[in-house]
Design a protein around this motif. Structure first.
Motif, mmCIF file in Angstrom:
data_model
loop_
_atom_site.group_PDB
_atom_site.id
_atom_site.type_symbol
_atom_site.label_atom_id
_atom_site.label_comp_id
_atom_site.label_asym_id
_atom_site.label_seq_id
_atom_site.Cartn_x
_atom_site.Cartn_y
_atom_site.Cartn_z
ATOM 1 N N PRO A 477 46.052 41.322 50.343
ATOM 2 C CA PRO A 477 46.548 41.564 48.980
ATOM 3 C C PRO A 477 45.734 40.836 47.912
ATOM 4 O O PRO A 477 45.287 39.711 48.116
ATOM 5 N N LYS A 478 45.533 41.511 46.793
ATOM 6 C CA LYS A 478 44.871 40.887 45.650
ATOM 7 C C LYS A 478 45.820 40.944 44.457
ATOM 8 O O LYS A 478 46.819 41.658 44.463
ATOM 9 N N THR A 479 45.465 40.206 43.414
ATOM 10 C CA THR A 479 46.314 40.192 42.237
ATOM 11 C C THR A 479 46.068 41.419 41.362
ATOM 12 O O THR A 479 44.935 41.878 41.215
ATOM 13 N N HIS A 480 47.147 41.943 40.809
ATOM 14 C CA HIS A 480 47.064 43.050 39.847
ATOM 15 C C HIS A 480 47.558 42.607 38.461
ATOM 16 O O HIS A 480 47.642 43.418 37.545
ATOM 17 N N ASN A 481 47.871 41.337 38.331
ATOM 18 C CA ASN A 481 48.450 40.814 37.100
ATOM 19 C C ASN A 481 47.368 40.654 36.032
ATOM 20 O O ASN A 481 46.369 39.962 36.252
ATOM 21 N N PRO A 482 47.527 41.271 34.854
ATOM 22 C CA PRO A 482 46.523 41.137 33.792
ATOM 23 C C PRO A 482 46.353 39.704 33.289
ATOM 24 O O PRO A 482 45.341 39.385 32.670
ATOM 25 N N ILE A 483 47.335 38.849 33.570
ATOM 26 C CA ILE A 483 47.203 37.442 33.181
ATOM 27 C C ILE A 483 45.991 36.822 33.877
ATOM 28 O O ILE A 483 45.269 36.012 33.296
ATOM 29 N N TYR A 484 45.760 37.231 35.129
ATOM 30 C CA TYR A 484 44.612 36.689 35.866
ATOM 31 C C TYR A 484 43.305 37.092 35.188
ATOM 32 O O TYR A 484 42.388 36.275 35.051
ATOM 33 N N ALA A 485 43.219 38.346 34.767
ATOM 34 C CA ALA A 485 42.014 38.813 34.078
ATOM 35 C C ALA A 485 41.764 37.987 32.822
ATOM 36 O O ALA A 485 40.609 37.635 32.509
ATOM 37 N N GLN A 486 42.832 37.659 32.118
ATOM 38 C CA GLN A 486 42.681 36.851 30.907
ATOM 39 C C GLN A 486 42.215 35.433 31.255
ATOM 40 O O GLN A 486 41.323 34.879 30.600
ATOM 41 N N ILE A 487 42.803 34.869 32.290
ATOM 42 C CA ILE A 487 42.445 33.492 32.674
ATOM 43 C C ILE A 487 40.980 33.404 33.071
ATOM 44 O O ILE A 487 40.241 32.521 32.604
ATOM 45 N N VAL A 488 40.515 34.310 33.953
ATOM 46 C CA VAL A 488 39.118 34.207 34.411
ATOM 47 C C VAL A 488 38.145 34.584 33.284
ATOM 48 O O VAL A 488 37.037 34.044 33.221
ATOM 49 N N SER A 489 38.549 35.463 32.383
ATOM 50 C CA SER A 489 37.710 35.756 31.217
ATOM 51 C C SER A 489 37.501 34.504 30.386
ATOM 52 O O SER A 489 36.381 34.203 29.950
#
Length: 559
Positions: A477-489
């Motif tokens: 499983p991987k994350t689908h949460n857009p919060i993660y995209a914001q954090i790594v950005s």
């Protein structure tokens, strides 16, 4: 976990070696890993050789007794080193289940299961040269099985051994996957698959009382075979995934419902649902890279590391369903029309897009030629039977590609992240006898009922809930949460404020800015395999930055 260090300077040395006198000659031996059939070996050899039932003695005398045919007798996941005053042998098991590295510096040779240890002992400078850049951006996070990303540091491939003699090193292949006519019918085949896997599970569950459980076919089979009182299972989920999950061709369904079916079917098993936050997931990217000693599979690595840390609170050993897809043909490229006939690595479909991200200085390197060369080299010795259909030939091709590339990437990930957390992860599907049998099952039977891993489903249908048995393959499983995209950005954005970040040297700053602003969506195709989409690519770039900084890597200018 044991750290291996050996070398030849003025003489052969091995850290923590066992010493064996055989025919008036002294040998040193070190083993990294496990032998699962020690009792059988001891019973077979104890009347021939003077043994006290240590693992080192068993391996040494098995090697003396059978030579390089020892692999027909040893079952396990191991690397072993044997040295005397004349030579040092470094032997990797047939499936390559333990990483081992070697290098030369100033006329001396060094061997270790840790790149960092190897660099420190040899005093070799860590250099990212042309070939390393070709590997990193052609294949990364998967790389050629005989190489690392660093100049002059190599690995021993699966089923091979390294011989260092008279200060000269050579690699020899000792194991070849046999090709033979499959004679069993469907019922006999399913029974034999069941017997082989059960044999492997019974070996590997010794000293173990836990397994990963995702509700997928592989982990569910292993859990069902191990289910007993006091058996523990562990699953991973991500904060916010339930609210943000969207089904696609690679990730068809969420795990929770299927895990619950297994809990209902096997109530004696004690299940642990574990959930990682997006902040924790991102915070472990650098540590996961340090564990792997190279940029890895981004959140899939850091989440496994986190999961192993939680497991370590109760377990030292855990069973995993890893390696089943490579052996049984579970990946989409085994059967999807748009993937199975590709004349390249099917998990790499973004080569042009990868290259476009790079600094123009590196865009002119021969990436596509290099990929083609490695692809052809992997398949150059492939053998077919006259009776093989075109589908059988494609299945053999994809199996070899997966064994030598995709599986090696996942094995290194599993071993290194587990080792860092102090957990030994065993993989019962990674069994040589099982592989040899399944490799020769005709594709029509392997893909029984037009389902991936159809023969495996049939073999274990009677011990699984029907919905679990029929569940389409889902990867880790991987994350689908857009919060993660914001954090790594934000992490990559902050990283690029450092004008000395190696990312400025390797990549086009404009393309990096587009990635950051779009939170990874400007890169449309998966970077690697099934899981590494835009946010994971950003996390991977951050791992590249950390890797070069933490290992003090020099990027060679004369490229």
């Amino acid at each position: 976990m044991k750290e291996i260090l050996a070398g030849i300077e003025n003489d052969i040395f091995m850290k923590d070696a066992s010493f064996i006198i055989y025919q008036n000659e002294e040998y040193q031996i070190v083993i990294d890993g496990e032998i699962y059939n020690e009792d059988e070996l001891f019973a077979e050899l104890k009347d021939i050789y003077p043994m006290h039932n240590t693992t080192e003695e068993l391996v040494f005398y098995a090697w003396k007794h059978w030579g390089m045919q020892f692999s027909n007798h040893l079952e396990g996941a191991y690397t072993f080193l044997i040295g005397n005053k004349e030579q040092l042998l470094v032997v990797k098991d047939p499936l390559g289940l333990r990483p081992i590295y070697y290098c030369e510096n100033n006329g001396n040779w060094y061997v270790s299961n840790s790149i960092k240890t190897l660099l420190n002992k040899s005093e070799k400078k860590a250099v990212l040269a042309k070939e390393g850049i070709l590997e990193l951006f052609s294949f990364g996070p998967g790389i050629s099985e005989d190489k690392t990303l660093l100049k002059g540091i190599f690995t021993v491939p699966m089923g091979s051994y390294l011989e260092i003699k008279h200060h000269t090193a050579n690699i020899y292949k000792y194991y070849e996957l046999p090709v033979y006519e499959h004679k069993d019918n469907v019922e006999e085949t399913a029974k034999h698959v069941k017997d082989l896997l059960l044999h492997s599970v019974n070996q590997q569950k010794q000293g173990c009382k836990s397994s990963f459980l995702s509700g997928g076919l592989d982990s569910s089979i292993l859990t069902a075979l191990c289910a007993q009182k006091d058996w523990n299972t562990y699953s991973l989920d991500y904060e916010g995934n339930k609210e943000n999950f969207h089904s696609n061709m690679y990730q068809v369904s969420m795990d929770t419902d299927y895990i619950n079916m297994m809990k209902d079917k096997y109530p004696l098993v004690h299940h642990h649902d574990l959930m990682i936050t997006q902040k924790e997931l991102a915070s472990l990217l650098e540590e996961a890279m340090l564990a792997r000693e190279m940029p890895g599979m981004a959140d899939v690595d850091s989440s496994l590391l986190w999961l192993c840390k939680q497991v370590k609170q109760q377990e030292d050993v855990i069973i995993s369903g890893e390696c089943s897809d490579e052996i049984f043909g579970g990946y989409p490229w085994f059967y999807r029309e748009e993937l199975k006939d590709l004349d390249t690595f099917p998990w790499l479909r973004s080569t042009k897009e990868r290259i476009s991200l790079l600094n123009k200085k590196y865009q002119t390197l021969e990436f596509e030629e290099y990929i083609k060369k490695q692809y052809n080299n992997t398949l150059k010795d492939i053998q077919y039977l006259d009776s093989d259909t075109q589908e059988d030939k494609l299945a053999r091709k994809h199996t070899l590609l997966c064994l030598h590339w995709f599986m090696q990437t996942l094995v290194v990930r599993q071993v290194c992240e587990g080792r860092w957390a102090g957990v030994n992860i065993r993989a019962p599907f990674a069994n040589v006898r099982l592989l040899e049998y399944v490799y020769n099952i005709p594709w029509k039977m392997k893909f029984l009922n037009d389902e991936e891993k159809g023969i495996l489903r049939k073999a274990f249908a009677n011990i699984l809930p029907k919905e679990v048995c029929e569940r389409k393959k889902n990867p880790f499983p991987k994350t689908h949460n857009p919060i993660y995209a914001q954090i790594v950005s934000d992490i990559v954005k902050d990283t690029l404020k450092d004008k000395n970040s190696p990312l400025h040297k390797l990549f086009d700053d404009k393309k990096l800015d587009e990635l950051i602003q779009s939170k990874g969506e400007s890169f449309q195709l998966p970077w690697y395999g099934q899981l590494m989409s835009g946010p994971q690519l950003l996390a991977y770039l951050y791992q590249i930055h950390c890797w070069i900084k933490d290992f003090d890597i020099e990027i060679e200018e004369s490229i």
